[in-house]
Structure formats: structure tokens, C-alpha cells
Scaffold this active site. Structure first.
Site, mmCIF file in Angstrom:
data_model
loop_
_atom_site.group_PDB
_atom_site.id
_atom_site.type_symbol
_atom_site.label_atom_id
_atom_site.label_comp_id
_atom_site.label_asym_id
_atom_site.label_seq_id
_atom_site.Cartn_x
_atom_site.Cartn_y
_atom_site.Cartn_z
ATOM 1 N N HIS A 64 1.214 -84.724 -14.174
ATOM 2 C CA HIS A 64 -0.051 -84.287 -14.769
ATOM 3 C C HIS A 64 -0.008 -84.628 -16.261
ATOM 4 C CE1 HIS A 64 2.355 -80.988 -16.284
ATOM 5 N NE2 HIS A 64 2.690 -80.661 -15.043
ATOM 6 N N HIS A 111 3.207 -84.072 -18.321
ATOM 7 C CA HIS A 111 4.258 -85.098 -18.230
ATOM 8 C C HIS A 111 3.877 -86.325 -19.054
ATOM 9 C CE1 HIS A 111 4.843 -83.108 -14.150
ATOM 10 N NE2 HIS A 111 6.041 -83.028 -14.666
#
Ligand code: PAF
Length: 283
Positions: free
Chosen positions: A30, A33
Site C-alpha cells: 500500500h 510501503h
């Protein structure tokens, strides 16, 4: 983006670089990250991410089997973020035989908070991280690894481990990314139903209130902390949550704080069947 599935291929590919900047992940990526990958791009001469769902850090009743595997979407996001190398070993590559040598982080740091509610979790995390470090940095003079503050205790433990083993790796912290309502981005947010997703922000709101209360308690913080924590947990419980802990600790070693310490509020609580964690550093 170069994709390596074996340790030899990864080391061979990275041998020409002097400072890999590494972001370890378990996939299901997501924006949190991706922010770490973008940060890593500013820190080294090649940006490396890994995707490996590490069985060692899941308890038997936890979601190892159902943890979302989203390979195509993950690769597309890493490519778009400018990641240069993806290390994606399968289990037989990283654990060709049972992993009987393990890293046991000190109980004072690893058996509290998350480690108390998920016994052995940080043994699994530390073991895979040191192994991933060996894969990524094994053919270079060292480098840098970026870990999100969202997993605050993990970040502290990895920092401590790198220092004690004198690994030639700088550990850099990435800020927690949040949805517009304040919910910390997490792979497990995808498990929330629509109504749970609306409610989920209450965990970060409870931590904010706890930080305010801790600040107001000032010199009496140590004495008043149990009462403040109980109040924060009770508020969430009344809303239907099952909290594991909401607490205030001192920042570097997560021990009970004294007045004047740099503080962090940390919490973990279950809403429905989803367990969320969050934390808030106090400057
Ligand atoms: O934070 C995570 O996603 C995992 O704990 C890590 C660091 C990739 C180790 O499996």
C-alpha cells in the site's frame, strides 16, 4: 525492475553496487510501503525491495495462510515507484531446511507489548530480517534499510540488533502514512468491513488523547499512567473494541517512562476479527 528469486542471483546482481537501500516487505503493498521505497531511493545507489511472507513470525492461529498474495499489483506499484530490484524468494529458498538457528532479541524489548500478545513474533521477525540482510548486503560493503515507524517496536528491535551485531547497515525510519481520516495504512486494513473501517480511526484518536493526558500528567506521569491507560482502553472497549494494550513508553527502549523522557504512545486492539496497531511519537 530486476526480479531475483534466488540468493545467488540477487547477490550477483547487487555486487556492482556500493550502497543498496533496502525495504523488506511481506507484499500486499500500500502507499505506506511505497513511501518507504521512495525514501529508500534517496539513500543508496540501488533500491531493493523484498516480498516474502515469513511463516516464522505468524502464530499457528494467525493469518499466514490467508495473508493476501497480490503479486501483480505489488510488482506494478514497485515499478511505478522506481524500485530497481525485487527479491522474491520462495520458502524453499529462504528456509531450505528447518530454521533451527534463530535470533532471540532480549526479552526486555521483545517480550513486551506486541511480543507479549504474539509470543515468538520478534524471534521470527529478527531471524528473517538478519537473513534478508545477508542476502541483500552479502555482496556489498553494507548499505541502508528502511523500516516504517508504524511497526515501532519492530523498528527499535532491528536497530538494536544491527547495533549489537555491528552489521554495516544504517537503519532509517519511515514516517507512518495515514488515510485522510487518520487511520494508519496497514495491509490488514483490507480485512475491515465498511463499518469497521469507519470505526478504525478511533484507535489513533485514543492514542492522541492518551498523549494529551500523559502530557498533562507531567511530573506525575509514572504514578498516573495505569489510570490513564485503563481509561483509554475502557473507552475503546465501550465502542466494541477488544484492546490488547494502550500505553505510553519512553522512546528508545519502550520501558515505562519517567517525567522528561521522550515518549511514544502505542496501542493494539481488535475490531471485529481484525487486529490493528498504531503509535504516536511525542516530540
Ligand atoms: O514489517 C514487515 O512487513 C515484516 O515484519 C518484515 C520486516 C518484512 C519481516 O518479515
Amino acid at each position: 525492475m530486476y526480479i531475483a528469486h534466488t540468493i545467488a542471483d540477487l547477490r550477483n546482481h547487487l555486487a556492482r553496487f556500493t550502497r543498496p537501500a533496502f525495504v523488506p516487505t511481506m507484499g500486499n503493498l500500500h502507499d505506506g510501503h511505497i513511501a518507504l521505497v521512495k525514501q529508500a531511493k534517496t539513500l543508496g545507489d540501488v533500491t531493493v525491495a523484498s516480498i516474502f511472507i515469513n511463516r516464522l513470525q505468524f502464530l499457528p492461529h494467525e493469518d499466514f495462510d490467508t495473508y493476501p498474495r497480490t503479486w501483480d499489483a505489488d510488482c506494478a506499484q514497485l515499478e511505478a515507484a522506481g524500485c530497481n530490484v525485487l527479491f522474491a524468494p520462495d520458502e524453499k529458498v529462504l528456509y531450505p531446511e528447518p530454521q533451527t538457528y534463530k535470533v532471540h532479541p532480549p526479552a526486555a524489548l521483545a517480550d513486551i507489548l506486541e511480543g507479549h500478545f504474539r509470543p515468538g513474533f520478534f524471534i521470527g521477525v529478527s531471524t528473517v530480517v538478519i537473513k534478508l540482510f545477508s542476502c541483500v548486503f552479502g555482496s556489498t560493503p553494507g548499505g541502508v534499510a528502511v523500516f516504517g515507524k508504524k511497526d515501532y517496536q519492530q523498528l527499535m528491535i532491528i536497530r538494536h540488533m544491527v547495533r549489537q551485531f555491528a552489521l554495516p547497515i544504517d537503519i532509517v525510519a519511515g514516517e507512518t502514512q495515514r488515510a485522510p481520516d487518520g487511520l494508519a495504512l496497514s495491509s490488514r486494513n483490507g480485512y475491515l468491513s465498511e463499518s469497521e473501517r469507519v470505526e478504525a480511526v478511533q484507535l489513533s484518536l485514543a492514542l492522541k488523547q492518551l498523549v494529551r493526558d500523559a502530557h498533562d500528567a507531567n511530573a506525575e506521569l509514572a504514578a498516573r499512567l495505569p489510570e490513564l491507560e485503563a481509561r483509554a482502553m475502557s473507552k475503546l472497549t465501550k465502542r466494541g473494541w477488544v484492546p490488547d494494550y494502550l500505553t505510553v513508553r519512553r522512546q528508545p527502549d519502550l520501558q515505562p517512562p519517567q517525567a522528561g523522557d521522550a515518549l511514544v504512545a502505542l496501542g493494539a486492539a481488535r475490531i471485529g476479527s481484525t487486529r490493528l496497531i498504531d503509535n504516536l511519537e511525542v516530540a
